[in-house]
Design a protein around this motif. Structure first.
Motif, short mmCIF file in Angstrom:
data_model
loop_
_atom_site.label_atom_id
_atom_site.label_comp_id
_atom_site.label_asym_id
_atom_site.label_seq_id
_atom_site.Cartn_x
_atom_site.Cartn_y
_atom_site.Cartn_z
N THR A 9 0.87 -1.18 0.00
CA THR A 9 0.00 0.00 0.00
C THR A 9 0.90 1.23 0.00
OG1 THR A 9 -0.18 0.37 2.39
CG2 THR A 9 -1.62 -1.32 1.43
N LEU A 59 -7.41 2.75 2.37
CA LEU A 59 -7.41 2.35 3.77
C LEU A 59 -8.71 2.73 4.48
CD1 LEU A 59 -3.78 3.26 4.96
CD2 LEU A 59 -4.68 1.01 4.38
N ASN A 79 2.30 -2.23 4.67
CA ASN A 79 1.40 -1.08 4.77
C ASN A 79 2.20 0.21 4.92
OD1 ASN A 79 -0.98 0.42 4.99
ND2 ASN A 79 -0.82 0.41 7.22
N GLY A 103 -7.07 3.05 9.54
CA GLY A 103 -6.75 2.35 8.29
C GLY A 103 -5.95 1.08 8.53
N LEU A 107 -7.02 -2.84 7.49
CA LEU A 107 -6.18 -3.74 6.69
C LEU A 107 -5.86 -5.01 7.47
CD1 LEU A 107 -4.57 -4.43 4.22
CD2 LEU A 107 -2.76 -2.87 4.96
#
Length: 324
Positions: A9, A59, A79, A103, A107
């Motif tokens: 991400t 997110l 992440n 966020g 995840l």
């Protein structure tokens, strides 16, 4: 042997681009999650874009992340996405909390529901130490964040530990101290300074305005730090690691080095404006990365001076090319 798959991400950011390069070199299939917007900025990954799989996701939207996980079955998730600019977090504290704190939960929960065997890396930060309770800062140093960004990152750090301990997930956090490169955003002080030096050299401006010149940071090279991220997910057991150079330098030293690289006297061009002071300042951050040295075999390869000079040269080359 099947090719490993990694989901990154924040792949369009500084760290995402360096990590994607590293993973591609190691033979991974790299899936990059990016926010869908009217103006996509793939500048940092343009040179490797044809080797990446890019998927829209956010997110703020757990369903989008579950879709990506189910579609590509990654073995590792990094992440790196966040609202990552400290100054912005004071103006947008709720958005910072939604993205940078909650966020992470979205995840982690998506991973828990889709495949809890996925190895997870959370990008924590030295800003969690804030008003540092000891010098240098290690994994045992208490957190004292001094910005909404730092507070949100503390939440993300602790929720990662919580999922690790509650669900047995291989979830690790890298407490990364400041790490820079020519790909750093212009809003960050290192790049703001090196870009200003390039503008002055090219005759485009005659000054740069900064805030607290006495603030001290532990600055390293982003390309070194993404290797530590990867190494964390190769360990048998998950854990948390400080990643830092162990040296501290002031913003004033940064100016001296950057302007010196272009044979300029920084004091002729640097102006101080209280507008650029943080409401709550973080004065001294310096990391103790001995655990990362010992357990991961990691060490930085680029010195502070080399880093700053590399950034100045890159910015001068960038502006010179644009003016042709």
């Amino acid at each position: 042997m099947t090719q490993p798959v990694a989901l990154v991400t924040g792949i369009t950011g500084q760290d995402g681009s360096y990590l994607a390069e590293l993973l591609l070199d190691k033979g991974y299939t790299v899936v990059g999650m990016h926010r869908r917007s009217s103006t996509l900025n793939f500048e940092r990954i343009h040179h490797i874009q044809d080797r990446l799989i890019l998927e829209p996701g956010d997110l703020l939207d757990e369903v989008s992340m579950m879709r990506i996980l189910r579609s590509y079955h990654p073995t590792e998730v990094y992440n790196l996405a966040a609202q990552s600019f400290v100054q912005t977090s004071f103006g947008q504290p709720v958005l910072t909390g939604e993205t940078t704190a909650l966020g992470v939960t979205r995840l982690l929960d998506a991973i828990r529901m889709v495949d809890p065997k996925i190895r997870f890396y959370q990008a924590s930060t030295s800003e969690m130490f804030g008003k540092a309770q000891q010098v240098p800062q290690s994994e045992q140093t208490p957190f004292y964040p001094r910005s909404p960004y730092g507070v949100a990152k503390v939440y993300g750090h602790w929720i990662t530990i919580n999922y690790r301990e509650s669900y047995g997930m291989h979830a690790s956090s890298g407490i990364l101290f400041n790490h820079e490169s020519p790909r750093r955003g212009l809003e960050f002080v290192t790049r703001k300074v090196t870009y200003a030096v390039a503008q002055i050299v090219c005759g485009l401006t005659d000054k740069v305005t900064l805030g607290n010149l006495d603030a001290q940071r532990d600055w390293g090279f982003a390309g070194d730090y993404v290797e530590a991220m990867w190494l964390m997910l190769q360990q048998d057991e998950p854990s948390d690691y400080v990643v830092a150079t162990g040296e501290t330098h002031s913003v004033r030293e940064l100016c001296e080095c950057a302007f010196g690289a272009a044979n300029l006297d920084w004091e002729k061009y640097v102006k101080v404006d209280e507008h650029f002071m943080r409401p709550a300042e973080v004065d001294l951050l310096i990391g103790d990365a001995s655990k990362a040295h010992r357990k991961l075999g990691w060490a930085p390869t680029m010195s502070f001076r080399e880093l700053v000079e590399t950034m100045v040269k890159a910015d001068i080359a960038l502006l010179s090319a644009r003016s042709r």
